[in-house]
Design a protein around this motif. Structure first.
Motif, PDB file in Angstrom:
ATOM      1  N   ASP A 184       0.697  11.279  -5.170  1.00  0.00           N
ATOM      2  CA  ASP A 184      -0.330  11.821  -4.289  1.00  0.00           C
ATOM      3  C   ASP A 184      -1.258  12.798  -5.003  1.00  0.00           C
ATOM      4  N   PRO A 211       0.782  -1.226   0.000  1.00  0.00           N
ATOM      5  CA  PRO A 211       0.000   0.000   0.000  1.00  0.00           C
ATOM      6  C   PRO A 211       0.818   1.283   0.000  1.00  0.00           C
ATOM      7  N   TYR A 212       0.175   2.310  -0.471  1.00  0.00           N
ATOM      8  CA  TYR A 212       0.729   3.652  -0.419  1.00  0.00           C
ATOM      9  C   TYR A 212       1.050   3.972   1.034  1.00  0.00           C
ATOM     10  N   GLY A 213       2.266   4.483   1.275  1.00  0.00           N
ATOM     11  CA  GLY A 213       2.637   4.877   2.625  1.00  0.00           C
ATOM     12  C   GLY A 213       3.426   3.835   3.385  1.00  0.00           C
ATOM     13  N   SER A 214       3.434   2.581   2.928  1.00  0.00           N
ATOM     14  CA  SER A 214       4.194   1.550   3.643  1.00  0.00           C
ATOM     15  C   SER A 214       5.687   1.792   3.468  1.00  0.00           C
ATOM     16  N   ASN A 226       7.409   4.285   3.601  1.00  0.00           N
ATOM     17  CA  ASN A 226       7.689   5.485   2.805  1.00  0.00           C
ATOM     18  C   ASN A 226       7.796   5.191   1.309  1.00  0.00           C
ATOM     19  N   LYS A 286      -5.798   6.519   1.949  1.00  0.00           N
ATOM     20  CA  LYS A 286      -4.768   6.302   0.931  1.00  0.00           C
ATOM     21  C   LYS A 286      -3.817   5.157   1.281  1.00  0.00           C
ATOM     22  N   ASP A 287      -3.618   4.901   2.578  1.00  0.00           N
ATOM     23  CA  ASP A 287      -2.704   3.839   2.965  1.00  0.00           C
ATOM     24  C   ASP A 287      -3.321   2.451   2.814  1.00  0.00           C
TER      25      ASP A 287
END
Length: 196
Positions: A28, A14-17, A19, A72-73
């Motif tokens: 984004d 996922p997005y955010g994992s 960084n 988002k994450d």
């Protein structure tokens, strides 16, 4: 344009994992864009094909949702990157991301159990537990393409995988009744496997 995001954890990542967003500048930009929608399925297998989608509860949605700062994450990083590329080129065409990926899974679980899906020598279609609950419910959608990132779990089963993977692709194209259905794939991550 609706995309099926299938395979293992590299597709779900996922997005955010850790960084990961730092490696994809500009991704984004799809956040809070009403033309980018997603959902994720729960990691649940089934003994028979089902046609009710089991949504991932923690994604904060029971159906399509806009990608926001709050969720988002929960969105596939590859899916976010795909959406960014497509929206950048055609901002008025909505993008739908159906993430059905499930970490640590074998290709055998993703293939429909049916005699016509048996290989000639190395593969017998006798599982299909993930197909039944993750792919079967989506076959009534008009999709643009399948995005596939899987293979790590099968790295020691080369002959089987070589036979099973074309079966999977051809079966999905038949199920969606599109011989030309685009099927984009990555099979192995760049990773050290002992002895190879």
């Amino acid at each position: 344009d609706v995309f099926v995001l299938a395979g293992q954890s590299n597709m779900w990542w996922p997005y955010g994992s850790q960084n990961t967003a730092a490696y994809y500048p500009g991704v984004d930009a799809v956040i809070n864009n009403g033309n980018v929608k997603f959902f994720r399925t729960e990691d649940v297998s089934a003994a028979r094909p089902t046609f009710d989608i089991t949504y991932f509860q923690s994604a904060g949605t029971q159906s399509w949702a806009t990608v926001t700062n709050a969720n988002k994450d929960m969105v596939s990083m590859i899916g976010m990157y795909l959406a960014q590329e497509l929206i950048g080129r055609n901002p008025d065409i909505p993008v739908g991301l159906m993430c059905v990926a499930w970490g640590g899974t074998d290709i055998t679980q993703w293939i429909r159990q049916s005699p016509e899906n048996n290989g000639e020598t190395h593969y017998v279609a006798n599982n299909g537990g993930i197909y039944n609950n993750h792919i079967a419910p989506l076959t009534n959608y008009n999709i643009a393409a399948v995005m596939w990132y899987q293979g790590c779990n099968d790295w020691q089963r080369g002959p089987m995988y070589k036979e099973a993977f074309p079966i999977l692709i051809n079966d999905y194209r038949n199920l969606w009744n599109r011989e030309d259905l685009p099927f984009f794939y990555v099979q192995l991550a760049r990773y050290y496997y002992e002895g190879y």
